[in-house]
Design a protein around this motif. Structure first.
Motif, short mmCIF file in Angstrom:
data_model
loop_
_atom_site.label_atom_id
_atom_site.label_comp_id
_atom_site.label_asym_id
_atom_site.label_seq_id
_atom_site.Cartn_x
_atom_site.Cartn_y
_atom_site.Cartn_z
N GLY A 132 0.80 -1.22 0.00
CA GLY A 132 0.00 0.00 0.00
C GLY A 132 0.83 1.27 0.00
N TYR A 133 2.15 1.13 0.07
CA TYR A 133 3.02 2.31 0.03
C TYR A 133 3.25 2.72 -1.42
N SER A 134 3.12 4.01 -1.68
CA SER A 134 3.38 4.52 -3.03
C SER A 134 3.76 5.99 -2.93
N VAL A 135 4.29 6.49 -4.03
CA VAL A 135 4.61 7.92 -4.11
C VAL A 135 3.33 8.63 -4.57
N ASP A 136 2.75 9.39 -3.67
CA ASP A 136 1.52 10.10 -4.02
C ASP A 136 1.65 11.61 -3.79
N ASN A 137 2.88 12.04 -3.52
CA ASN A 137 3.11 13.45 -3.24
C ASN A 137 4.58 13.76 -3.46
N ILE A 138 4.85 14.75 -4.32
CA ILE A 138 6.24 15.19 -4.50
C ILE A 138 6.39 16.69 -4.25
N ASP A 139 5.42 17.27 -3.58
CA ASP A 139 5.44 18.69 -3.21
C ASP A 139 5.48 19.61 -4.42
N PHE A 140 4.81 19.22 -5.48
CA PHE A 140 4.65 20.04 -6.67
C PHE A 140 3.21 19.84 -7.13
N LEU A 141 2.37 20.86 -6.90
CA LEU A 141 0.93 20.73 -7.00
C LEU A 141 0.41 20.09 -8.28
N PRO A 142 0.83 20.52 -9.48
CA PRO A 142 0.26 19.87 -10.67
C PRO A 142 0.54 18.36 -10.73
N ILE A 143 1.74 17.97 -10.32
CA ILE A 143 2.09 16.54 -10.32
C ILE A 143 1.36 15.83 -9.18
N ASP A 144 1.24 16.49 -8.03
CA ASP A 144 0.55 15.88 -6.90
C ASP A 144 -0.91 15.57 -7.23
N GLN A 145 -1.53 16.43 -8.03
CA GLN A 145 -2.91 16.16 -8.43
C GLN A 145 -2.98 14.90 -9.28
N LEU A 146 -2.02 14.71 -10.16
CA LEU A 146 -1.97 13.47 -10.94
C LEU A 146 -1.70 12.26 -10.05
N LEU A 147 -0.76 12.42 -9.12
CA LEU A 147 -0.39 11.31 -8.25
C LEU A 147 -1.50 10.95 -7.25
N SER A 148 -2.47 11.82 -7.09
CA SER A 148 -3.59 11.50 -6.20
C SER A 148 -4.51 10.44 -6.82
N VAL A 149 -4.38 10.22 -8.13
CA VAL A 149 -5.10 9.14 -8.80
C VAL A 149 -4.29 7.85 -8.57
N TYR A 150 -4.94 6.85 -7.99
CA TYR A 150 -4.22 5.64 -7.57
C TYR A 150 -3.43 5.00 -8.70
N ILE A 151 -4.01 4.83 -9.85
CA ILE A 151 -3.33 4.14 -10.94
C ILE A 151 -2.09 4.90 -11.40
N VAL A 152 -2.16 6.23 -11.38
CA VAL A 152 -1.00 7.05 -11.76
C VAL A 152 0.10 6.88 -10.71
N SER A 153 -0.29 6.92 -9.45
CA SER A 153 0.68 6.73 -8.36
C SER A 153 1.30 5.34 -8.43
N LEU A 154 0.49 4.34 -8.71
CA LEU A 154 0.98 2.97 -8.83
C LEU A 154 2.01 2.85 -9.96
N LEU A 155 1.68 3.39 -11.11
CA LEU A 155 2.59 3.31 -12.26
C LEU A 155 3.86 4.13 -12.03
N PHE A 156 3.71 5.33 -11.47
CA PHE A 156 4.87 6.19 -11.20
C PHE A 156 5.81 5.52 -10.20
N THR A 157 5.24 4.97 -9.13
CA THR A 157 6.06 4.32 -8.11
C THR A 157 6.79 3.10 -8.69
N SER A 158 6.09 2.32 -9.49
CA SER A 158 6.71 1.13 -10.10
C SER A 158 7.83 1.53 -11.05
N PHE A 159 7.61 2.59 -11.81
CA PHE A 159 8.64 3.09 -12.72
C PHE A 159 9.86 3.58 -11.94
N ALA A 160 9.61 4.35 -10.88
CA ALA A 160 10.71 4.88 -10.07
C ALA A 160 11.50 3.75 -9.41
N MET A 161 10.80 2.77 -8.86
CA MET A 161 11.49 1.65 -8.21
C MET A 161 12.31 0.85 -9.21
#
Length: 185
Positions: free
Chosen positions: A37-66
């Motif tokens: 259940g841990y994922s990157v959902d906030n990077i302190d940059f509002l436009p990106i944070d709004q995208l990362l608030s969508v679970y699937i975007v956060s899931l894909l971003f976190t997987s890509f980063a890892m």
């Protein structure tokens, strides 16, 4: 941890397509997020944070980063303890932060992994008799990236940029390696 098993196969047979290793790394990140259940959902940059608030975007971003971090550790493995020493330094930073903010899970995971790689480094340094191998480098990269994701997820007062900065060396080394290969064609 699909990537660990792909790493073992690569160590044994040396014929695993890099595309399959990238897919396994990405799937390992997906599995980590799905199971913990841990994922990157906030990077302190509002436009990106709004995208990362969508679970699937956060899931894909976190997987890509890892997958990027764990592959970068594999890339720097091969220079007489560089990956191992780098992992120890980065994990030490996470351990210190975990200790300071009293997050014992982050602290304990970091210290345990430090001891694993320190034991390997003692045997291997300074002559570099053996490498971590793909499985060892992928294991270290996976644990490092998991801790990097967990730290800001478990502790909202810690910015995601802290994890990014701690993991910056292998990322930049990978980017420079890509640049050098493109320049050489």
């Amino acid at each position: 941890m699909y990537i660990f098993f792909i790493g073992i196969l690569e160590d044994l047979y040396r014929n695993i397509n890099p595309r399959y290793r990238l897919i396994a790394a990405f799937l390992s990140g997906l599995g980590f997020v799905a199971l913990t259940g841990y994922s990157v959902d906030n990077i302190d940059f509002l436009p990106i944070d709004q995208l990362l608030s969508v679970y699937i975007v956060s899931l894909l971003f976190t997987s890509f980063a890892m997958s990027g971090v764990l592959n970068s550790i594999n890339i720097i493995d091969g220079f007489h303890g560089l990956a191992c020493g780098s992992l120890i330094i980065m994990l030490s930073a996470f351990a210190i932060i975990g200790w300071k903010i009293q997050d014992l899970l982050i602290f304990n995971l970091s210290v345990l992994t430090i001891f694993i790689f320190f034991g390997f480094l003692v045997i291997n340094f300074p002559f570099g008799y053996i490498f971590l191998g793909d499985s060892g480098a992928y294991f270290g990269g996976f644990i490092l990236s998991a801790i990097a994701v967990m730290l800001p997820s478990r502790n909202p007062e810690i910015s995601s940029w802290v994890s990014f900065l701690i993991c910056l060396y292998p990322i930049t080394e990978t980017l420079f390696s890509i640049y050098r290969k493109i320049k050489r064609k």
